[in-house]
Enzyme design. Structure first.
Site: not given
Ligand SMILES: [Zn+2]
Length: 194
Positions: A140, A15, A76, A57, A59, A101
């Protein structure tokens, strides 16, 4: 102590995305400091032909971890946004595997193994030991290392290439202690045979 890399090692970068760097939506203090160090690990592993993976990440706009949805975080790493992009100075080779993810709105994932095919990708490359660094130590990185250990991978924790959020003082230290107690082995770049 010098550690020799083997063909069964893989580098896993957690990340290292713009939103987690200073100036980003969910900045990790000093988070950009991991980039040049990770580039050294990337260079070494790439020269050795080792597998390199980077998690991110990724999203949707209405993700459950965002405050508007009752979650703990500001928005974020919205997929395809600038904030979700890897740090521009991070030298991820085109051959690296990218693992996205927490892509569905209703689930969060701190671990790169959660809801992804990362384990299968690592097994397909014959990886048994993972060099893990990135952001953030207490979220993470911690959860990725927990899952790696639970799945039987050995873990070398890149202590010079992680940084913590420290929402509570010493969260990062506690996370490191947990990872080491769980069997991760702490190293710095100078410990590796170059
Ligand atoms: Zn996140």
């Amino acid at each position: 102590m010098t550690i020799s890399l083997a063909s069964t090692d893989a580098l896993l970068i957690v990340d290292v995305q713009n939103d987690f760097l200073p100036g980003g939506a969910l900045a990790v203090p000093d988070g950009d400091a991991v980039v040049p160090v990770l580039n050294r690990y990337i260079g070494l592993c790439d020269r050795r032909g080792l597998a390199i993976f980077a998690s991110r990440d990724w999203h949707p706009e209405n993700h459950c971890s965002f405050k508007a949805q009752g979650g703990p975080w500001p928005p974020h790493c919205i997929a395809f946004s600038r904030g979700a992009a890897f740090a521009s100075l991070l030298e991820i080779p085109c051959s690296a595997g990218i693992v996205s993810k927490a892509q569905s709105a209703d689930r969060d994932a701190y671990s790169g193994f959660q809801g992804t095919n990362l384990e299968a990708l690592l097994r397909a490359r014959g990886a048994t030991r993972l060099l893990v660094g990135g952001l953030a130590t207490d979220y993470c990185v911690l959860n990725t290392v927990r899952d790696a250990l639970a799945r039987g991978f050995q873990v070398l924790l890149l202590r010079d290439a992680i940084r913590a959020v420290n929402a509570q003082p010493n969260d990062g230290d506690r996370a490191e202690q947990e990872m080491l107690a769980g069997g991760a082995h702490p190293i710095a770049f100078c410990d590796l045979e170059s």
